[in-house]
Each structure stands twice: as C-alpha cells, then as structure tokens.
Design a protein around this motif. Structure first.
Motif, PDB file in Angstrom:
ATOM      1  N   PRO A 153      -8.548  22.618  19.943  1.00 33.06           N
ATOM      2  CA  PRO A 153     -10.343  23.270  19.729  1.00 33.06           C
ATOM      3  C   PRO A 153     -10.599  23.499  18.432  1.00 33.06           C
ATOM      4  CG  PRO A 153      -9.395  23.805  21.679  1.00 33.06           C
ATOM      5  CD  PRO A 153      -8.257  23.305  21.158  1.00 33.06           C
ATOM      6  N   LEU A 154      -9.320  24.003  17.693  1.00 31.75           N
ATOM      7  CA  LEU A 154      -9.654  24.609  16.319  1.00 31.75           C
ATOM      8  C   LEU A 154      -9.766  23.414  15.633  1.00 31.75           C
ATOM      9  CD1 LEU A 154      -9.791  27.048  14.318  1.00 31.75           C
ATOM     10  CD2 LEU A 154      -7.261  26.847  14.056  1.00 31.75           C
ATOM     11  N   SER A 155      -8.812  22.598  15.544  1.00 38.58           N
ATOM     12  CA  SER A 155      -9.033  21.323  14.526  1.00 38.58           C
ATOM     13  C   SER A 155     -10.189  20.536  15.002  1.00 38.58           C
ATOM     14  CB  SER A 155      -7.619  20.492  14.397  1.00 38.58           C
ATOM     15  OG  SER A 155      -7.120  20.023  15.923  1.00 38.58           O
ATOM     16  N   GLY A 156     -10.568  20.492  16.175  1.00 38.16           N
ATOM     17  CA  GLY A 156     -11.856  19.676  16.556  1.00 38.16           C
ATOM     18  C   GLY A 156     -12.581  20.284  15.899  1.00 38.16           C
TER      19      GLY A 156
ATOM     20  N   LEU B 197     -17.100  12.870  16.952  1.00 30.12           N
ATOM     21  CA  LEU B 197     -17.144  12.610  18.499  1.00 30.12           C
ATOM     22  C   LEU B 197     -15.738  13.119  18.964  1.00 30.12           C
ATOM     23  CD1 LEU B 197     -18.581   9.223  18.783  1.00 30.12           C
ATOM     24  CD2 LEU B 197     -19.420  11.119  19.424  1.00 30.12           C
ATOM     25  N   GLY B 198     -14.578  12.688  18.062  1.00 29.83           N
ATOM     26  CA  GLY B 198     -13.137  13.170  18.378  1.00 29.83           C
ATOM     27  C   GLY B 198     -13.223  14.843  18.678  1.00 29.83           C
ATOM     28  N   GLY B 199     -13.806  15.267  17.452  1.00 25.57           N
ATOM     29  CA  GLY B 199     -13.434  16.690  17.065  1.00 25.57           C
ATOM     30  C   GLY B 199     -14.448  17.423  18.206  1.00 25.57           C
ATOM     31  N   GLY B 200     -15.450  16.784  18.624  1.00 25.93           N
ATOM     32  CA  GLY B 200     -16.370  17.668  19.701  1.00 25.93           C
ATOM     33  C   GLY B 200     -15.699  17.632  20.937  1.00 25.93           C
ATOM     34  N   ASP B 201     -15.329  16.212  21.253  1.00 22.22           N
ATOM     35  CA  ASP B 201     -14.432  16.240  22.455  1.00 22.22           C
ATOM     36  C   ASP B 201     -13.328  17.195  22.721  1.00 22.22           C
ATOM     37  OD1 ASP B 201     -13.953  14.854  25.048  1.00 22.22           O
ATOM     38  OD2 ASP B 201     -12.180  14.180  24.038  1.00 22.22           O
TER      39      ASP B 201
END
Lengths: 314, 674
Positions: B78-81, B47-51
């Motif tokens: 965005p990259l680490s997400g 969820l966190g990364g997708g956001d």
C-alpha cells in the motif's frame, strides 16, 4: 426541525449584524457628544446601496464581480457555524473553529485579489496591508483557539461551549490570557480603531477601505454587510465562549427566548465597551500594528502555556 | 496484477525515453509517441498503485538483474502503491501538457532527443525507487533519478546560471545519496543482507538506530529540500523546463518523503519519539523559512520552488507528530499524523504540479518569468488564469480545496498533544502548530501577491500584453490537476479511507473514527472532537453566494453595467507602473521579519547641484539573499577547499614519490590482511 432552527439562527445572525454596527455607532456618538443616527441606519445604508447603480472600473475582470458573492457566501456560512442562541444545532458540525478561521481567510483572499484586480495603487496598498496584518493576526487567533480547544478537548464550537458551561464558574488563567488576546486579535481582524478605521478614506491610513474603494452599488452593499457579519461573529465568539451563560441547550421556546435575550444583552455590553475604547484611543501607525499583534500573540501564548503548565499538571 | 502493472509502467517510461532518441529524425511523430507512452506509463502507475492501495495488496517478485548474488527484489505494497499513484497522476498531466510545451524547444539549440530520453528515464527511475525492495535496486534507481534529473536541469546549458544550478544540484544529490548509502549500510550490517526483508529483521542497538535515522534524515531531507538543506531547490527548479519542474517539485520530492517513511516506519522497526521531535522541529523551521523566502522572490518559478520547501516542511511536521505519538504509545493519534502527512503529500503533488504547469504556460506565451513584468494575464489567458487561481487557493490552504484538508488534519493531530505525558512536548507541539498557522497565513499573502501581480491589474510589459492562451493539451494537463484539487478537497472522507491500508501496514491500525458519521462528515478523532463537512461547505458557499447573486441579478436590467475610470486622486490616467509591484506588496512583511533575510537595500539620490533640495533622479536597489548561503555553505565550501589544498601537498608530481606511496599502501594492506 433542528435544521430549520439552524437556518433561522443563521438568518437572525445575518439580519442582526447591521443592528450591532448601528448600536456601536450610536453609543460612540453619545460618548462624543454628537447627535446619533437611529440604530437602524446601517439597514437604510444597505438598502440605498442595493438600489444604486453598479459601476465597474475599466480594467476589472470577472474576479472583481465574483468576489463580493464569494465573500458574502463565506461569511454567511461562517455565521451558520457559530452558536448564537442555541447549542447542538446541526450546522455547528459542518465546520469547527479552525475551518471558521479558514472561511475568514478565504473571504480575505478574494477581497485582496479584488483589490489587486483594478490595477490602481490603492488596491495593491490595501491588499498588501491587509494580508500583512492578517498573517500576524491569524496565528495569534489560532493560538487562542488552540488554548480553548485543548482545555475543552475539542475544536467543535458547540461542544466546547457546552463543556465550558459544564465546568462551572472557574476563573482559569489560560482563559483570561486567551480572552484578552482574542479581544486584541478581533480588533485587528475586524478593522476597528486603533488598527484600522472603518470611517476613514485618508490615503495614508486606509487598510480595508483601500481594497474596496472601487466597489459600488450592490457589490459594495454585500461587502459592507459581510464585514458587519464578520464583526458580529467575532463579538459572538468572544461573548459565547468566555461568558456562555444563558445560551439555550435545548430547543424549547423558553430556552430559546432566554438565549436570544442573553446574547442580545451580552453583545450590547461588549459593543458599548468597544465604543468606549474607540473613543479613548487614537489610530496607531501602520508599523506599530505588528507590536500590537505581537502582544496579542504573546498573551495567547501565555494562555496556552499556563494551560499546559498550570491546569493539566503532572 | 498491481506489481506487473507497475513494471509495465516502468517499461513504458523507459521505452518513451529510448524512442525519444529518434526525435532528431522524425520530430513530430516521435513527440506524440513519446508523450503517449509516458501518459500510458503514468496511467499504469495510477492503476497498479491504486490497486495495491485500495485492496491492500502486497506482491513481491525477484528479477534476474543486478549482482550475481543479489537479484533485484521488487515489491508493491500500500505505501509504494500510494506513491505510485502520486507519480502517475502528475505524469499523466505532464504528458498531456508536454507536447504543446516542448514546441518551444523544437527550434532551439538543443536536441529534443535529450529531453525525451532523460524525461523517460527520470519517470521510470522514480517509479522504480518506490517499488524497489532491496537497498541495491533502491540506490541504483535513486541514482538514475538524480542523474537523469541533473541532465534535465542542465538541459538549457547555454545559460551559465543553469549550469551552476545543475552542478549544485548534482553535488548535493550525491552527498545525500552517500548518506542514504551509509544509512542502508548500518541496517545491512545488523540485518545481514541488502534486501529490505533482511533489514526489517535487524536488531539495532539504540545508538546505531539513531545513527541510521540521522543519516537517513540527512540524505532524504537533502533530496526533499528540508531547510537548511534546501539550497539546491530554488536554483534547480527554475532552470529545468516547466513540465520537468512540475515533476521534480511535485513528485521527486515526494519520492524522498517515501524513502524517509519507508526507512523510518518500515525498515528501522518503529519510530521513536525523540526522532519525531527532531523531524517536527526541522519541519516547522522548513515550513516557516520556506514561505518567508518565497515571499521575497519575484521570479515565479523560484518562488514556487521555495514553496516546495515550505510544503515539505508541513509534510515532515505531520510525520514528526506521527513518530512522536507512535513512540509514546498512542498509535491511534500516530495514524492521524501519518494520514495528515500522506494527504498533504498527495495535495502538494497536485497543486504544485498545477502551479508549475501554469507558470510554464505563462513563460511560454510571454517569455517572462519575472513577476514584476507580468500583469493582466487573466484577460489574455482566461483558462490558465482560472486553473492557476485554483492552484493558489489550494496551496494557501483555504476551504473547500485540498490544501486545507491536510493542514486541518495536521492541526487536529497537533491538538491531541494533551494526551502526552511529557510537559515539554505538550507545550512544544501547540507552538509548532502556531508556526504552521503563521506559515499558512503567510502563504496566503504570498499567493495573493503572485496572483494579483501576475494575473490581475494591467500588463507591465509588451510581451505580456500580447500573450495568447495556450493550446488544448496544455490546458487539459492543468485542468486535470485543478479538478483533482477540488475533488480531493471536497471528498476527504474517501481519501482518508483510501489511505488507511498504509496505516494498517505501518502502524498496525487504521483510522475508523474518521468516517463514523458517513461520507459527509470527516471526524478524525471523534465526532465530539472535531468535524468538517467539506461537501456541505461547498454546497453552502454556492447556496448563500448563489442565492444572493440570483436575487440581485434577477431583474433584467435595461442598461448594461457602466464601466468607469477608477479613482486616481485627480492625477492623470492610470498606467501600469502605478500598480503595486511584487516588491512593494511584500514591503511591510520585509520590514517586520527583517532579520530572517540578508537584505541589501540601497537608495541613490542624484540632486541638482544648483538647487540641492531638488531631486533629479532616484535609484533603488534591493538584493535579498538566502542566509544559509553565507552562514553555512560558504564556510563549508571554504573549509573543503582549504582541506583539499592541504591534501594536495602530497601531490609532488615525481614518479618516485608515487611509487613510494604505492609500496607503502601495499604494505599497510598486507599488514591488515594478515
């Protein structure tokens, strides 16, 4: 309108594939001084197989029963993508030529798995040989395809043929190399002499037949039909990419009729050429096939390099 | 929001690990709490990364941890997400699968507490690596990741082979970490600080930039398993428990890819084409060698590990292409290469995770890891067999599953080579594309072998004959990944659009051409150049195959389909030993590519002394070794040992000598200080 036309072209493709097989058989018989069966013989064989009882080997799983439908579906889809009579059909955009190679790979994957499913030595042998030959032929095929794609600037078959047509009658060295490379690859991929012999059932030499040995009835009919379609796809690819003249650019009745007539003549000529070569050549040993395909790969590589070095320039 | 979710995810994984310590006292409740926390942590990461990925959020935070003058910097962009999403998906699948799988270890010799502790730490560390925003936090998390996975590889340490594998893994992980440390050191020296913010501003001379790149490539490449630095991988992955192998192969290698992308595209300030060429060639070599070595394996997990080498190679080819295009001023094509690499990263996490979970299911139910003793599992374990088939199709890059899309994108990127000015590059890139084609075809051959030998045909051993299907949780874990393999294969336009923020972040532009014709058509360069309509492909397959099926099976047949004995050339009944084995299947390939491997093949014949023409016994032995051992690692090992022996001469054992050494060192240091 265009979608209906595309569906009709696919139907023509699928329905015409056995005819091409019958034609080759006929020419070959003539060349070998045998009495030829009628060109419609493959249709009769298919009908007979469709009517026959289906037998399944004891140890087979659902995969064995599903494989013929997957193979047939993949081949028909592949046929839908290849421009036969007319360009600019919407189905051509579903998949480009790399995806086309992917369809062949998918069909082969399931074919080989079905061969392994029955738990006999023949199935495994056929699967092993088929996958080995395919893993050598596929890169050569893609190499030839890349040469065309790079010189036409696209991997979309319809657009590529249009651009080749647009550039007029120029003999490019890259195309000559790629043509011969693709010819050799097509022979290996469709299991024709000298790589494989579709008519043999001798244990030591079977490749494709060893995998389908246990199929019967409608399953066998689908597989046979799919391999005829595959053969026709290769033939159409070779003729329509390297000799695209006559193919319909618009959807008028005249253009379509001309396109159909042109592709018929071209396919008949190519098939006759193949029949001559099959009559002259003998099947080679399995372990000579890598050299054969290595040569095909080399031709495709030369085609690519000559495109990069000679034709792009600078 | 996304950063705090990511932090909660890290905390959840840590809590899962710490709670696991109570496993010896309350085995059953702790197991479920641990895996639930792990699953929630994975969900939080998704969820966190997708956001962060979908909304292109960049959030930074400084935590009062770490050194007094260097607090931990955390950052989600965005990259680490994207990498958080990759980690999260596989973690969720593993947490569904885990409770059923660890049952095997509950009555084993090791305490499961260690397993839970290090699993939690491992997942937390991987999540921390991708959200770290300074070199210190990054390296602490990186080391935590290496160490916790070392303990997981060594979990079943009663087997000497596992201990050796774990030691080799630790050794190579530390050598790699040293290289990464030095690479960050170069950047920190020029940028004047350890935070990534300072490093981004570093103005490096070309030589130092290349040194930093080489160190980073070595360090991250070692962790990712680029050939010839891959040698730890096929040893460590089979040794770890299968759900950990899924995490290591599916996710940890991706964290190394993350490090490489972050370092080269973000911190080093823009890639150069010659680095890209190096990466492209290393990637091609890795891809081809990986698949050729995989073909010769008959241990299922080791085979899968070699395939990780192959797939990391494919990812690096995409990255290399992106760097070449970016370095020569073709940002649009660079985006294509980057998207292909990222897409393949996601895909590999999905299908390799799935395949390792499937291998674990087989291992748990039959206690067989050797392909030569499997067979016929499709009837004993139908659900696992179906999911494993999906994994095999995906990894073999066959349409319409996900592996195909990313390889197709890589091909499309490679085919844009005519845009380059250099003739050498123009000729070389299509050749590497042909290598990729060969790799794909060989991978298909390999997975026909795996599936055909393990799941089809007849059972080759007693345990396999009596194997049973795994429990619901284990099936659910595999099912999740299998479903995602299909989803990401059929909906590539959405995926490519979702990856665009990363391209915006790293290369300053997106890939708007990919979906100009709507969601059905993936057109990476332009609709005229190439298009692929994956949903239509799937629909067409169902349509044509299904219509045929309906037509042929429409008439209710009165009799059931008869089953008969297959053709056996007239000899007696079939038995399992008549089938092709894994070794037999790859025999033609072994003959063709012989120089690649170190093959020791021996045939011993025993003959009747009375009748010398009569054969009484035949013994066939085949050993295939990794060439890089003999040519690279053994000489290196010998050299290190010899050097150590030489240095060891100063160790006299007498106190006076050591005092003299100390005095001498002190003098030198004083001289240096003044």
């Amino acid at each position: 309108m265009s979608w209906a036309l595309a569906l009709m072209q696919t139907a023509l493709f699928v329905a015409g594939a056995p005819l091409l097989a019958g034609w080759i058989k006929r020419v070959k018989c003539r060349l070998q001084n045998r009495r030829a069966p009628p060109v419609t013989q493959p249709y009769r064989d298919l009908v007979r197989l469709f009517r026959k009882e289906l037998l399944l080997p004891e140890e087979s799983s659902w995969l064995f029963r599903a494989a013929p439908y997957v193979i047939f579906g993949a081949m028909v889809l592949a046929a839908a993508v290849v421009p036969l009579v007319a360009l600019r059909l919407p189905t051509a955009e579903i998949a480009d030529v790399i995806v086309l190679v992917g369809f062949f790979a998918l069909a082969r994957f399931f074919q080989a798995l079905a061969g392994m499913d029955i738990g006999t030595a023949f199935g495994g042998m056929g699967a092993s040989r088929e996958m080995t030959i395919a893993s050598l032929a596929e890169p050569a095929l893609l190499m030839a395809v890349f040469t065309l794609a790079m010189s036409a600037g696209t991997t979309d078959l319809s657009v590529a043929i249009e651009r080749i047509l647009g550039s007029g009658l120029v003999i490019r060295p890259s195309f000559v190399f790629a043509f011969f490379g693709l010819l050799l690859v097509a022979i290996a991929e469709t299991g024709r002499i000298p790589v494989d012999n579709p008519a043999t059932h001798l244990e030591l030499t079977m490749i494709h037949e060893a995998m389908v040995l246990e199929y019967s009835g409608r399953h066998l009919a689908l597989i046979e039909w799919a391999s005829q379609i595959k053969f026709m796809i290769y033939a159409v690819l070779i003729t329509n990419i390297f000799l695209p003249w006559g193919i319909a650019m618009g959807f008028g009745a005249g253009a379509l009729a001309l396109g159909a007539a042109a592709v018929t003549v071209k396919l008949a000529a190519l098939a006759a050429l193949l029949a001559v070569s099959e009559t002259l050549l003998a099947k080679m040993r399995l372990f000579s096939v890598p050299q054969f395909l290595g040569f095909a790969y080399l031709l495709c590589l030369l085609g690519m390099l000559s495109h990069v070095i000679l034709e792009v320039g600078g | 929001m996304s950063l705090s979710l990511a932090e909660w995810a890290v905390l959840g994984a840590l809590a899962s690990g710490l709670l696991g310590l109570a496993a010896d006292r309350y085995p059953v409740p702790v197991k479920f709490v641990c895996f639930t926390l792990l699953g929630l942590s994975g969900l939080g990461a998704v969820l966190g990364g997708g956001d962060a990925l979908l909304h292109a959020v960049t959030a930074v935070q400084t935590l009062p941890l770490g050194l007094p003058w260097l607090h931990w910097h955390l950052r989600v962009d965005p990259l680490s997400g994207f990498f958080l999403v990759v980690i999260g998906i596989v973690t969720v699948a593993v947490s569904l699968y885990g409770p059923g799988y660890v049952r095997e270890y509950e009555h084993g010799r090791q305490s499961t507490a260690a397993l839970y502790l290090f699993t939690g730490l491992f997942v937390a560390a991987m999540q921390l690596v991708v959200i770290a925003d300074d070199a210190f936090a990054f390296l602490v998390a990186w080391e935590l990741m290496s160490l916790s996975s070392y303990f997981l590889v060594a979990y079943q340490h009663q087997h000497a082979a596992n201990r050796r594998a774990a030691f080799l893994y630790l050794l190579m992980a530390e050598v790699g970490a040293l290289a990464i440390l030095l690479a960050f050191g170069v950047l920190a020296a020029f940028g004047g600080g350890f935070s990534f913010e300072a490093m981004r501003g570093a103005a490096l001379t070309p030589v130092w930039a290349s040194v930093a790149f080489a160190l980073a490539l070595f360090g991250f490449g070692m962790k990712a398993g680029l050939a010839p630095l891959h040698i730890w991988l096929p040893q460590a992955h089979p040794a770890a428990p299968s759900h950990i192998s899924a995490l290591m192969s599916g996710v940890m290698l991706k964290v190394a890819i993350y490090g490489l992308i972050r370092f080269v595209f973000d911190l080093l300030g823009g890639p150069r084409w010659d680095w890209g060429l190096v990466l492209l060639l290393a990637g091609s070599a890795s891809a081809l060698l990986g698949v050729l070595y995989a073909l010769m394996q008959h241990d299922l997990k080791r085979l899968l590990a070699y395939h990780s080498v192959e797939n990391v190679g494919i990812i690096c080819m995409g990255l290399g292409l992106a760097m070449i295009f970016a370095g020569t001023g073709h940002p649009r094509l660079a985006v294509l290469g980057l998207v292909a690499a990222l897409y393949h990263t996601l895909n590999h996490a999905l299908f390799k995770g799935l395949l390792f979970l499937g291998a674990g299911a087989v291992l748990q139910r039959s206690h067989e890891g050797d392909l030569e003793r499997m067979g016929g599992l499709i009837r004993r374990m139908p659900v696992t067999a179906l999911f494993f088939l999906i994994g095999c199709i995906s990894i073999s890059a066959l349409p319409p599953f996900n592996g195909f899309v990313s390889e197709w994108l890589t091909f499309q990127a490679a085919l844009q080579a005519p845009a380059l000015h250099s003739g050498v590059l123009r000729a070389l890139i299509p050749v590497t594309a042909a290598v990729l084609a060969l790799t794909g075809a060989l991978a298909a051959a390999c997975f026909v072998k795996v599936y055909g030998v393990a799941f089809l045909g007849r059972a080759r051993s007693r345990h396999v004959r009596h194997a049973r299907e795994v429990d619901l949780g284990m099936r659910a874990g595999q099912g999740l990944l299998a479903a995602l393999c299909l989803v990401f294969g059929v909906l590539p336009t959405f995926t490519v659009q979702a990856l665009e923020p990363i391209a915006h972040q790293l290369l300053g532009r997106g890939l708007p051409s990919a979906s100009v014709q709507g969601w059905l058509w993936l057109t990476p360069v332009s609709p005229q150049t190439a298009s692929y309509a994956a949903p239509l492909v799937l629909a067409g397959m169902f349509l044509f195959g299904g219509v045929m099926f309906a037509l042929l099976n429409a008439r209710r047949r009165t009799r059931a389909v008869r089953r008969t004995v297959p053709w056996t050339c007239g000899f007696g009944p079939l038995d399992a030993r008549m089938q092709y084995t894994s070794t037999a299947f790859t025999h033609p390939i072994r003959r063709i590519f012989r120089p690649v491997w170190e093959v020791h093949e021996e045939v011993e014949e025993t003959r009747d002394p009375a009748q010398p023409l009569r054969l009484t016994g035949l013994r066939y032995q085949l050993h295939i070794e990794d060439r890089s051992w003999r040519t690279l690692y053994e000489p290196l090992g010998r050299w290190v040992t010899a050097a150590a022996r030489r240095v060891g001469k100063i160790q006299t054992g007498s106190v006076r000598t050591y005092l003299a050494y100390s005095l001498f060192t002190l003098l030198v240091l004083l001289w240096l200080v003044t």
